[in-house]
Scaffold this active site. Structure first.
Site, PDB file in Angstrom:
ATOM      1  N   GLU A  97      14.845 -15.138  -0.006  1.00 51.70           N
ATOM      2  CA  GLU A  97      15.302 -16.244   0.847  1.00 51.70           C
ATOM      3  C   GLU A  97      14.306 -17.403   0.834  1.00 51.70           C
ATOM      4  O   GLU A  97      14.613 -18.502   1.263  1.00 51.70           O
ATOM      5  CB  GLU A  97      15.403 -15.781   2.307  1.00 51.70           C
ATOM      6  CG  GLU A  97      16.548 -14.863   2.602  1.00 51.70           C
ATOM      7  CD  GLU A  97      16.402 -14.291   4.014  1.00 51.70           C
ATOM      8  OE1 GLU A  97      15.768 -14.941   4.877  1.00 51.70           O
ATOM      9  OE2 GLU A  97      16.910 -13.183   4.226  1.00 51.70           O
ATOM     10  N   ASP A 103       0.831  -1.202   0.000  1.00 48.52           N
ATOM     11  CA  ASP A 103       0.000   0.000   0.000  1.00 48.52           C
ATOM     12  C   ASP A 103       0.870   1.259   0.000  1.00 48.52           C
ATOM     13  O   ASP A 103       1.849   1.345   0.753  1.00 48.52           O
ATOM     14  CB  ASP A 103      -0.844  -0.049   1.289  1.00 48.52           C
ATOM     15  CG  ASP A 103      -1.970   0.953   1.320  1.00 48.52           C
ATOM     16  OD1 ASP A 103      -2.874   0.838   0.481  1.00 48.52           O
ATOM     17  OD2 ASP A 103      -1.945   1.842   2.187  1.00 48.52           O
TER      18      ASP A 103
HETATM   19  C1  GLC Z   1      -4.288   2.893  -0.575  1.00 44.35           C
HETATM   20  C2  GLC Z   1      -5.502   2.002  -0.508  1.00 44.35           C
HETATM   21  C3  GLC Z   1      -6.662   2.837  -0.059  1.00 44.35           C
HETATM   22  C4  GLC Z   1      -6.353   3.385   1.314  1.00 44.35           C
HETATM   23  C5  GLC Z   1      -5.056   4.189   1.286  1.00 44.35           C
HETATM   24  C6  GLC Z   1      -4.562   4.468   2.671  1.00 44.35           C
HETATM   25  O1  GLC Z   1      -4.380   3.828  -1.574  1.00 44.35           O
HETATM   26  O2  GLC Z   1      -5.707   1.385  -1.734  1.00 44.35           O
HETATM   27  O3  GLC Z   1      -7.844   2.099  -0.027  1.00 44.35           O
HETATM   28  O4  GLC Z   1      -7.404   4.214   1.732  1.00 44.35           O
HETATM   29  O5  GLC Z   1      -4.038   3.485   0.653  1.00 44.35           O
HETATM   30  O6  GLC Z   1      -4.069   3.308   3.253  1.00 44.35           O
END
Ligand code: GLC
Length: 573
Positions: free
Chosen positions: A271, A221
């Site tokens: 790994e 993310d």
């Molecule tokens: C990313 C995710 C989204 C979330 C954001 C904060 O963009 O896809 O859904 O709100 O990160 O974590």
């Protein structure tokens, strides 16, 4: 093909390439896929019970949006314990059972790692609140003193992606107004301090925790956000979800320092046996900049948001396909393709809006409504085009049913923090997160036995339920199944790609054939199965070249066997 003019875009991959180079990965949004306990929120046992759908669909792997322990302020992207499952979704034992069943079915599992920020309920953040300024506990996050004599002005002008300021002031343990902490997203999502080695060690340990449990990889993310520019210089501009605007200028996106973090992670993954992978969610432009995330010792894949953003116009599609392949080829990485996910308006609705207008971040009942029929027709054509491209493809749950966005959701159901932080100016992402319809005549269309559903499903979902489409010729579900089977059989994901036709004109006049029809030639795995791909975006039907044999079409051909407007076909050569 000898008489067709072609321009090579990409050379074929070796036929024995690792699985992820041409993988089709299906995103499950756990709260909205299948509800096993009837509380209206999807869960892991529910998902396990319906995995057969994905095996039959023919995908290679499943990416799960976060199911870790979380107060759910941002639907799980606010993690309070990275090593546990949220009770809403089940237990670690349920996760093990899900993994085991998926592997039995030949499906790999990718989990969603959220390293930019934790939840404010994470033990570390709670410790930081209780500790003194400058303490080790505060150094794991981005705490700063405020400006002005009394420190009541935020440390800088940065804006949260979800609206409002990116800083929140805390109350110190002695009750006085205190320091501020940075949150690029909601105030419940404090950013980690990635300059601190303790944070780096912790995440390497989290990676190992899930690798040891048997996951096949991670979707990472906000991978472009971990490092902030030294001194936190001013940046007053707004940032939007999945937007590549301003990334080149911003002091918090795409800083060079992120790459050493991913090189360290890659060596952890390497790994382990079994080609474990990482895919970057990095809203970075241009394509060359995004390609830096997929250099050989970093991520295996990165989402191609340029493709998702491209308007339904031949010139734009041609440009994004050409640029993505050349940028990824320059670092030896496969391209990826995506049209929908849990952060954007579903493509069956997005493509039913006028071409060329700005992509909306949600649609409400008071907004101009998409043309549902046109949207679905174009969505099917866009998906068939995507699945013919070399590299990996990401599907979002429900697109195989042609699901539209819920565009008339009552505001009182909305949970997306974007809606609340902008006082409703941005409707947010709930409309693409509505639970799946499995059976037309069951409660909540088969999503939960009790009929409970955390977001109500629109009536249009009934006829689109999986049981109404399975085995029905011409349904969207059967189109996806056929496309995935053929893609696999012909090795389209590992093929070389060429543009067919005169591509030297750079005209924006949609009347010229080059700007009405996108024609591609995919050599297939090992060059064995050359496939012609024609996407007709013009107003006139077009003929299949002589000697080609139709394999699949995103919609019916005309009575004369021509490819109509907004239709993509695959043909054998
Ligand atoms: C990313 C995710 C989204 C979330 C954001 C904060 O963009 O896809 O859904 O709100 O990160 O974590």
């Amino acid at each position: 093909m000898t008489d067709l003019q072609t321009t090579d875009l990409h050379a074929a991959d070796p036929a024995d390439s690792p699985w992820w180079r041409d993988a089709v990965i299906y995103q499950v949004y756990p709260r909205s896929w299948a509800d096993g306990d009837g509380d209206g929120v999807g869960d892991l046992p529910g998902i396990t019970s319906r995995l057969g759908h994905l095996a039959e669909l023919g995908v290679d792997a499943i990416w799960f949006s976060p199911f870790f322990r979380s107060p759910q302020k941002d639907a799980g992207y606010d993690v309070s314990d990275y090593r546990d499952i949220d009770p809403l979704f089940g237990t670690l034992a349920d996760a093990d059972a899900l993994l085991a069943r998926a592997h039995e079915l030949g499906l790999r599992i990718i989990v969603d790692l959220v390293p930019n920020h934790s939840s404010d309920q994470h033990a570390w953040f709670q410790e930081a609140l209780a500790a003194a300024p400058g303490s080790e506990a505060r150094e794991r996050y981005m705490f700063r003193d405020g400006l002005g004599a009394d420190g009541s002005t935020p440390p800088n002008d940065w804006r949260s992606v979800f609206g409002g300021p990116a800083w929140t002031r805390i109350t110190e343990p002695d009750g006085t107004p205190g320091q501020w902490y940075l949150h690029l997203f909601d105030s419940s999502q404090p950013d980690f301090n990635w300059q601190n080695p303790v944070v780096r060690e912790e995440f390497e340990s989290v990676l190992r925790f899930w690798l040891d449990r048997g996951v096949d990889g991670f979707r990472v993310d906000v991978a472009h956000g971990l490092i902030k520019k030294e001194g936190l210089p001013p940046f007053p501009l707004e940032t939007e979800m999945i937007s590549q605007d301003n990334t080149a200028l911003s002091p918090f996106w795409d800083q060079d320092g992120v790459h050493e973090i991913y090189r360290a992670w890659r060596s952890v993954l390497d790994e382990y046996e079994g080609d474990r992978i990482m895919c970057a969610e990095a809203w970075v432009a241009p394509a060359e900049r995004a390609a830096r995330y997929v250099r050989p010792d970093e991520f295996h894949q990165a989402f191609n948001f340029g493709y998702l953003e491209a308007p339904w116009r031949v010139a734009d599609l041609r440009t994004v396909i050409t640029d993505s392949l050349s940028a990824n080829d320059s670092v030896g990485a496969p391209a990826t393709w995506v049209l929908s996910n849990h952060d954007v308006v579903r493509h069956a609705s997005r493509l039913g809006l006028p071409v060329g207008q700005k992509r909306p971040n949600g649609i409400s009942a008071s907004d101009p409504q998409p043309d549902a029929e046109l949207g679905l027709r174009r969505a099917r054509a866009a998906s068939l085009l995507m699945l013919a491209l070399p590299g990996g493809a990401y599907l979002y749950q429900g697109e195989e049913l042609g699901l539209p966005e819920h565009t008339a959701l009552d505001h009182h159901y909305r949970e997306d923090p974007t809606f609340h932080r902008t006082s409703g100016t941005e409707v947010g992402r709930d409309g693409c997160r509505v639970p799946m319809p499995w059976e037309r005549d069951a409660p909540a269309y088969g999503f939960s036995a009790t009929g409970a559903s955390w977001l109500p499903q629109p009536p249009a979902y009934g006829d689109l339920a999986a049981d109404q489409q399975a085995g029905v010729a011409g349904s969207t579900l059967e189109l996806y199944r056929a496309a995935l089977a053929l893609r696999d059989e012909r090795g389209l994901g590992l093929g070389g790609l060429a543009l067919v036709g005169d591509t030297t004109t750079d005209s924006t006049d949609a009347d010229t054939a080059e700007d009405a029809v996108l024609t591609l030639h995919n050599t297939g795995r090992g060059g064995e199965h050359p496939t012609l791909v024609i996407a007709n975006l013009g107003t006139e039907p077009v003929a299949l070249p002589e000697g080609s044999a139709l394999l699949l079409a995103s919609g019916p051909l005309t009575d004369d066997g021509l490819v109509p407007t907004d239709t993509t076909i695959w043909a054998a050569l």
